[in-house]
Write a protein that holds these residues in place. Sequence first.
Motif, mmCIF file in Angstrom:
data_model
loop_
_atom_site.group_PDB
_atom_site.id
_atom_site.type_symbol
_atom_site.label_atom_id
_atom_site.label_comp_id
_atom_site.label_asym_id
_atom_site.label_seq_id
_atom_site.Cartn_x
_atom_site.Cartn_y
_atom_site.Cartn_z
ATOM 1 N N VAL A 30 25.936 2.824 -3.598
ATOM 2 C CA VAL A 30 25.636 1.806 -2.585
ATOM 3 C C VAL A 30 24.331 2.216 -1.920
ATOM 4 O O VAL A 30 24.260 3.279 -1.290
ATOM 5 N N ILE A 31 23.291 1.414 -2.103
ATOM 6 C CA ILE A 31 21.989 1.784 -1.570
ATOM 7 C C ILE A 31 21.438 0.664 -0.714
ATOM 8 O O ILE A 31 21.885 -0.490 -0.793
ATOM 9 N N GLY A 32 20.457 0.973 0.110
ATOM 10 C CA GLY A 32 19.827 -0.017 0.973
ATOM 11 C C GLY A 32 18.896 0.683 1.931
ATOM 12 O O GLY A 32 18.700 1.898 1.862
ATOM 13 N N THR A 33 18.308 -0.072 2.817
ATOM 14 C CA THR A 33 17.389 0.463 3.809
ATOM 15 C C THR A 33 17.743 -0.105 5.169
ATOM 16 O O THR A 33 17.958 -1.313 5.305
ATOM 17 N N ILE A 34 17.831 0.752 6.150
ATOM 18 C CA ILE A 34 18.063 0.306 7.524
ATOM 19 C C ILE A 34 16.731 0.354 8.253
ATOM 20 O O ILE A 34 16.102 1.407 8.350
ATOM 21 N N ALA A 35 16.292 -0.780 8.727
ATOM 22 C CA ALA A 35 15.024 -0.863 9.448
ATOM 23 C C ALA A 35 15.307 -1.093 10.929
ATOM 24 O O ALA A 35 16.313 -1.715 11.286
ATOM 25 N N PRO A 36 14.433 -0.588 11.796
ATOM 26 C CA PRO A 36 14.658 -0.757 13.232
ATOM 27 C C PRO A 36 14.584 -2.217 13.671
ATOM 28 O O PRO A 36 15.102 -2.586 14.714
ATOM 29 N N THR A 37 13.933 -3.037 12.885
ATOM 30 C CA THR A 37 13.868 -4.469 13.163
ATOM 31 C C THR A 37 13.629 -5.177 11.848
ATOM 32 O O THR A 37 13.396 -4.547 10.819
ATOM 33 N N ALA A 80 11.144 -7.559 16.890
ATOM 34 C CA ALA A 80 10.574 -6.722 17.950
ATOM 35 C C ALA A 80 9.269 -6.149 17.420
ATOM 36 O O ALA A 80 9.019 -6.178 16.212
ATOM 37 N N PRO A 81 8.403 -5.634 18.279
ATOM 38 C CA PRO A 81 7.144 -5.054 17.799
ATOM 39 C C PRO A 81 7.384 -3.918 16.806
ATOM 40 O O PRO A 81 8.190 -3.024 17.066
ATOM 41 N N ILE A 82 6.689 -3.979 15.686
ATOM 42 C CA ILE A 82 6.817 -2.946 14.671
ATOM 43 C C ILE A 82 5.552 -2.953 13.819
ATOM 44 O O ILE A 82 4.954 -4.011 13.593
ATOM 45 N N ALA A 83 5.121 -1.788 13.372
ATOM 46 C CA ALA A 83 3.962 -1.688 12.489
ATOM 47 C C ALA A 83 4.387 -2.018 11.061
ATOM 48 O O ALA A 83 5.348 -1.444 10.541
ATOM 49 N N ILE A 84 3.694 -2.941 10.446
ATOM 50 C CA ILE A 84 4.031 -3.357 9.085
ATOM 51 C C ILE A 84 2.764 -3.438 8.234
ATOM 52 O O ILE A 84 1.640 -3.432 8.733
ATOM 53 N N GLY A 85 2.980 -3.507 6.944
ATOM 54 C CA GLY A 85 1.929 -3.814 5.996
ATOM 55 C C GLY A 85 2.475 -4.794 4.985
ATOM 56 O O GLY A 85 3.667 -5.119 4.992
ATOM 57 N N THR A 86 1.613 -5.304 4.127
ATOM 58 C CA THR A 86 2.048 -6.224 3.075
ATOM 59 C C THR A 86 1.510 -5.756 1.733
ATOM 60 O O THR A 86 0.437 -5.156 1.644
ATOM 61 N N SER A 87 2.281 -6.028 0.693
ATOM 62 C CA SER A 87 1.828 -5.783 -0.673
ATOM 63 C C SER A 87 2.262 -6.966 -1.523
ATOM 64 O O SER A 87 3.051 -7.811 -1.086
ATOM 65 N N TRP A 88 1.742 -7.018 -2.758
ATOM 66 C CA TRP A 88 2.001 -8.166 -3.622
ATOM 67 C C TRP A 88 2.499 -7.706 -4.983
ATOM 68 O O TRP A 88 2.090 -6.670 -5.491
ATOM 69 N N GLN A 89 3.372 -8.516 -5.572
ATOM 70 C CA GLN A 89 3.856 -8.285 -6.926
ATOM 71 C C GLN A 89 3.681 -9.575 -7.718
ATOM 72 O O GLN A 89 4.133 -10.644 -7.286
ATOM 73 N N ASP A 130 0.218 -10.740 17.569
ATOM 74 C CA ASP A 130 0.622 -11.301 18.868
ATOM 75 C C ASP A 130 -0.506 -12.107 19.503
ATOM 76 O O ASP A 130 -0.754 -12.060 20.713
ATOM 77 N N GLY A 131 -1.224 -12.837 18.661
ATOM 78 C CA GLY A 131 -2.260 -13.746 19.135
ATOM 79 C C GLY A 131 -3.627 -13.136 19.353
ATOM 80 O O GLY A 131 -4.592 -13.851 19.612
ATOM 81 N N ALA A 132 -3.753 -11.818 19.251
ATOM 82 C CA ALA A 132 -5.029 -11.142 19.469
ATOM 83 C C ALA A 132 -5.639 -10.735 18.126
ATOM 84 O O ALA A 132 -4.907 -10.400 17.185
ATOM 85 N N PRO A 133 -6.969 -10.749 18.016
ATOM 86 C CA PRO A 133 -7.601 -10.347 16.759
ATOM 87 C C PRO A 133 -7.247 -8.910 16.378
ATOM 88 O O PRO A 133 -7.132 -8.032 17.244
ATOM 89 N N VAL A 134 -7.072 -8.672 15.087
ATOM 90 C CA VAL A 134 -6.795 -7.332 14.575
ATOM 91 C C VAL A 134 -7.737 -7.043 13.413
ATOM 92 O O VAL A 134 -8.291 -7.957 12.802
ATOM 93 N N ASP A 135 -7.909 -5.753 13.132
ATOM 94 C CA ASP A 135 -8.653 -5.333 11.948
ATOM 95 C C ASP A 135 -7.683 -5.154 10.791
ATOM 96 O O ASP A 135 -6.533 -4.724 10.984
ATOM 97 N N LEU A 136 -8.148 -5.467 9.591
ATOM 98 C CA LEU A 136 -7.356 -5.240 8.391
ATOM 99 C C LEU A 136 -7.680 -3.860 7.828
ATOM 100 O O LEU A 136 -8.854 -3.506 7.674
ATOM 101 N N ILE A 137 -6.639 -3.093 7.544
ATOM 102 C CA ILE A 137 -6.800 -1.774 6.946
ATOM 103 C C ILE A 137 -5.916 -1.703 5.701
ATOM 104 O O ILE A 137 -5.007 -2.524 5.527
ATOM 105 N N ALA A 173 1.712 -1.939 16.227
ATOM 106 C CA ALA A 173 2.988 -2.666 16.239
ATOM 107 C C ALA A 173 2.825 -3.997 16.973
ATOM 108 O O ALA A 173 2.381 -4.038 18.120
ATOM 109 N N TYR A 174 3.218 -5.066 16.298
ATOM 110 C CA TYR A 174 3.203 -6.405 16.885
ATOM 111 C C TYR A 174 4.497 -7.117 16.490
ATOM 112 O O TYR A 174 5.217 -6.684 15.583
ATOM 113 N N SER A 175 4.761 -8.222 17.160
ATOM 114 C CA SER A 175 5.941 -9.020 16.821
ATOM 115 C C SER A 175 5.604 -10.192 15.910
ATOM 116 O O SER A 175 6.427 -10.601 15.089
#
Length: 212
Positions: A30-37, A80-89, A130-137, A173-175
């Motif tokens: 039984v596997i999975g991931t628990i994320a804070p949000t 809730a606010p959390i730092a995330i990234g995105t990837s593609w498949q 959250d509505g404010a400009p951000v840099d992409l990294i 971290a943003y929402s």
Amino acid sequence: MSFSRKLLLGSLLAVSANSAFAVDTAELRVIGTIAPTACTPNFAGGGVIDYGVIPTASLSPTVATPLQVRTMSYTITCDAPIAIGTSWQDSRVSSAVGGGPTGFGLGLQGTASIGRYTLAQRPGSGATGDGAPVDLISRNGTAPWIAVVGGGQNNAGAVVQAYAAPGTLIPAAYSIYTGTFEVAPSISPTSTLDMSNSITLDGLATMTVRYL
């Protein structure tokens, strides 16, 4: 930490009746991931870019023909606010002939590649947290974070793009995250395709939210 949004329940059963003294075993994982949000991505227009009917006469028989670049906006909403990234498949990666790690496939006609496209979220394209400009990294695997320059996405999930406060290289971290991708397709030379039949573009790619 990444979250595939799937819970995998697998079992392996070994059954034997050869001996009364045999030890039969069964394994259950039984596997999975628990994320804070949790975060939910959504694309404008249901995530469909439709090029409609493309006249054969507009395509080249000898070289790939680029189609008009389109844009696709998205919103990622988190509990809730959390730092995330995105990837593609890319689900059609085998049809992205000659596209390399940034070429996404448009499907096959038999064994012939219909074409390919690129996905790019470029600096200055209006990404916000959250509505404010951000840099992409971005980073590849566990390499250090670097500023996004070209914005091209990797078709196999190897590169993660994230969001940082302006002038920094640390995921913030943003929402609510928003942004826009450019989609740039090209159709293979018509001499490689059967143009006596209609051909349906069949690109399919999945964005995965990765919790950092």
